[in-house]
Design a protein around this motif. Structure first.
Motif, PDB file in Angstrom:
ATOM      1  N   LEU A   1      38.744  36.520  51.847  1.00  0.00           N
ATOM      2  CA  LEU A   1      39.214  36.491  53.223  1.00  0.00           C
ATOM      3  C   LEU A   1      39.940  35.186  53.540  1.00  0.00           C
ATOM      4  CD1 LEU A   1      36.143  38.117  55.008  1.00  0.00           C
ATOM      5  CD2 LEU A   1      38.383  39.158  54.541  1.00  0.00           C
ATOM      6  N   ALA A   2      39.434  34.081  53.005  1.00  0.00           N
ATOM      7  CA  ALA A   2      40.115  32.799  53.217  1.00  0.00           C
ATOM      8  C   ALA A   2      41.480  32.796  52.562  1.00  0.00           C
ATOM      9  CB  ALA A   2      39.246  31.660  52.668  1.00  0.00           C
ATOM     10  N   ALA A   3      41.563  33.352  51.346  1.00  0.00           N
ATOM     11  CA  ALA A   3      42.847  33.404  50.652  1.00  0.00           C
ATOM     12  C   ALA A   3      43.813  34.326  51.377  1.00  0.00           C
ATOM     13  CB  ALA A   3      42.632  33.881  49.214  1.00  0.00           C
ATOM     14  N   LYS A   4      43.301  35.411  51.916  1.00  0.00           N
ATOM     15  CA  LYS A   4      44.156  36.343  52.645  1.00  0.00           C
ATOM     16  C   LYS A   4      44.736  35.681  53.893  1.00  0.00           C
ATOM     17  CE  LYS A   4      43.927  40.798  55.088  1.00  0.00           C
ATOM     18  NZ  LYS A   4      45.100  41.437  54.436  1.00  0.00           N
TER      19      LYS A   4
ATOM     20  N   ALA B   1      38.124  45.657  46.535  1.00  0.00           N
ATOM     21  CA  ALA B   1      38.063  44.199  46.687  1.00  0.00           C
ATOM     22  C   ALA B   1      38.207  43.508  45.332  1.00  0.00           C
ATOM     23  CB  ALA B   1      36.743  43.804  47.349  1.00  0.00           C
ATOM     24  N   GLY B   2      37.612  44.111  44.302  1.00  0.00           N
ATOM     25  CA  GLY B   2      37.661  43.496  42.986  1.00  0.00           C
ATOM     26  C   GLY B   2      39.059  43.401  42.408  1.00  0.00           C
ATOM     27  N   ILE B   3      39.832  44.475  42.523  1.00  0.00           N
ATOM     28  CA  ILE B   3      41.160  44.440  41.896  1.00  0.00           C
ATOM     29  C   ILE B   3      42.217  43.798  42.793  1.00  0.00           C
ATOM     30  CG2 ILE B   3      40.719  46.336  40.316  1.00  0.00           C
ATOM     31  CD1 ILE B   3      42.107  48.224  42.206  1.00  0.00           C
ATOM     32  N   VAL B   4      41.958  43.741  44.082  1.00  0.00           N
ATOM     33  CA  VAL B   4      42.883  43.029  44.971  1.00  0.00           C
ATOM     34  C   VAL B   4      42.647  41.522  44.896  1.00  0.00           C
ATOM     35  CG1 VAL B   4      43.387  42.635  47.422  1.00  0.00           C
ATOM     36  CG2 VAL B   4      43.258  44.971  46.531  1.00  0.00           C
ATOM     37  N   GLY B   5      41.400  41.134  44.598  1.00  0.00           N
ATOM     38  CA  GLY B   5      41.023  39.724  44.628  1.00  0.00           C
ATOM     39  C   GLY B   5      41.931  38.775  43.871  1.00  0.00           C
ATOM     40  N   PRO B   6      42.233  39.023  42.587  1.00  0.00           N
ATOM     41  CA  PRO B   6      43.087  38.085  41.860  1.00  0.00           C
ATOM     42  C   PRO B   6      44.479  37.939  42.463  1.00  0.00           C
ATOM     43  CG  PRO B   6      41.892  39.494  40.337  1.00  0.00           C
ATOM     44  CD  PRO B   6      41.655  40.056  41.701  1.00  0.00           C
ATOM     45  N   LEU B   7      44.995  38.983  43.076  1.00  0.00           N
ATOM     46  CA  LEU B   7      46.313  38.910  43.700  1.00  0.00           C
ATOM     47  C   LEU B   7      46.293  38.041  44.950  1.00  0.00           C
ATOM     48  CD1 LEU B   7      47.109  42.682  43.237  1.00  0.00           C
ATOM     49  CD2 LEU B   7      48.377  40.836  42.142  1.00  0.00           C
ATOM     50  N   LEU B   8      45.152  38.005  45.639  1.00  0.00           N
ATOM     51  CA  LEU B   8      45.035  37.166  46.825  1.00  0.00           C
ATOM     52  C   LEU B   8      44.808  35.702  46.469  1.00  0.00           C
ATOM     53  CD1 LEU B   8      42.787  39.442  49.084  1.00  0.00           C
ATOM     54  CD2 LEU B   8      45.212  38.900  49.443  1.00  0.00           C
ATOM     55  N   THR B   9      44.093  35.450  45.388  1.00  0.00           N
ATOM     56  CA  THR B   9      43.681  34.077  45.077  1.00  0.00           C
ATOM     57  C   THR B   9      44.575  33.372  44.065  1.00  0.00           C
ATOM     58  OG1 THR B   9      42.176  34.868  43.349  1.00  0.00           O
ATOM     59  CG2 THR B   9      41.271  34.621  45.579  1.00  0.00           C
TER      60      THR B   9
END
Length: 338
Positions: free
Chosen positions: A33-36, A149-157
């Motif tokens: 959420l912070a990265a987003k 959330a797992g597969i979106v995570g690396p793209l956000l961070t």
């Protein structure tokens, strides 16, 4: 990935497995959420479900994403089901659960729609606006929104990541029996050999044909989309060519349950995937199997006994051939006698 043993892959793939394979738990939701928030417009996320007669499962998936990742946690901005001509209540169930439902034929109507999953995914780019697009198959059972959330995570961070595939156990459930690693038959019999032999940089992907993956729109819009079942292999190969291996990643999301198809359907799927691979081999002038284009090794993956990750095992793909029996003297001698 587990530390030992290591599969016998290309050095760059071994390095990639260490640096670009994660679990969903590696990125807590607070970090996402912070990265987003920090990413602003570049952190907007669209979730797309391609659907054809998925009434039994589509509503549960949509409700889970909306409840957990839109209302409770503001991680997903847009949830779209693209219906490709369902004759059941897929659209009604999806809409009631909170998705925006769009019919495939209403997107780019001047171009007659072709059948196939890839056609739906391609057209879904017209129906969505997120900078990150996450595709999820609509036939999943026991769906966990942590997959998204797992597969979106690396793209956000990580701004260097362009495409993320889910990896998971895929049990084969048929006639009341469960084979823990029996699913993914086309992956093991067709896609993995093709990738290992012709695109060995992609040998580290546990589920190259998985329908759950996320990518930056800026990448997806530069890639051609095979209209049928070859779309996953085609996108993966083309992404490698477009952005390089280090921009690709995979995330362990546990177990994936979905409907299994019969042998003939799998055969059609396999043929389409093989044709997709041939098109890319021809396009890159790689059809001739010269020494620098073929690496005769096949890497496969198993969940380790502790359940903490996946372990790769590499096997040689032999090129040994036996001559026609009619050229073997002993056979000719045998044939000389009744």
């Amino acid at each position: 990935m587990t530390d030992q043993p290591r599969p016998d892959v290309l050095p760059e793939v071994a390095s990639w497995l260490r640096r670009r394979s994660w679990t969903a738990a590696d990125r807590p939701v607070e970090r996402l959420l912070a990265a987003k928030r920090a990413a602003g417009p570049d952190g907007t996320v669209s979730v797309v479900l391609p659907a054809l007669d998925e009434e039994p499962t589509v509503g549960e998936i949509v409700a889970a994403v909306r409840t957990e990742l839109m209302e409770r946690l503001p991680l997903v901005d847009e949830l779209v089901v693209v219906d490709s001509g369902s004759v059941d209540r897929t659209a009604e169930r999806a809409r009631a659960a909170g998705a925006r439902v769009v019919h495939r034929d209403d997107l780019l109507p001047r171009v007659p729609a072709a059948p196939g999953k890839g056609e739906v995914l391609w057209r879904s780019l017209l129906a969505t606006s997120g900078a990150i697009v996450c595709f999820v198959d609509a036939d999943l059972r026991e769906f966990d929104p942590a997959l998204v959330a797992g597969i979106v995570g690396p793209l956000l961070t990580d701004p260097g990541i362009q495409l993320v595939k889910a990896m998971y156990d895929r049990p084969l459930e048929t006639e009341g029996a469960v084979v823990p690693a029996g699913g993914g038959r086309v992956t093991e019999l067709v896609a993995r050999p093709l990738l290992n032999l012709h695109w060995p940089q992609l040998a580290g992907f546990v589920q190259p044909l998985g329908g759950e993956y996320a990518a930056r729109r800026s990448l997806l819009e530069r890639l051609p989309f095979p209209t049928g079942y070859g779309v996953e292999l085609g996108l993966l190969v083309d992404a490698l060519e477009e952005v390089g291996l280090d921009a690709l990643a995979q995330v362990d999301v546990g177990v994936r349950h979905h409907r299994h198809q019969d042998g003939q359907a799998l055969g059609r799927m396999a043929a389409t995937i093989y044709r997709t691979a041939l098109e890319r081999l021809d396009r890159s002038h790689r059809l001739k199997a010269s020494a620098d284009l073929v690496r005769p090794m096949l890497t496969q993956f198993d969940r380790d006994p502790e359940g903490l990750g996946f372990t790769g095992h590499t096997h040689p793909v032999t090129a040994l051939e036996r001559p026609p029996m009619r050229t073997v003297p002993e056979y000719l001698e045998h044939r000389a006698f009744p």
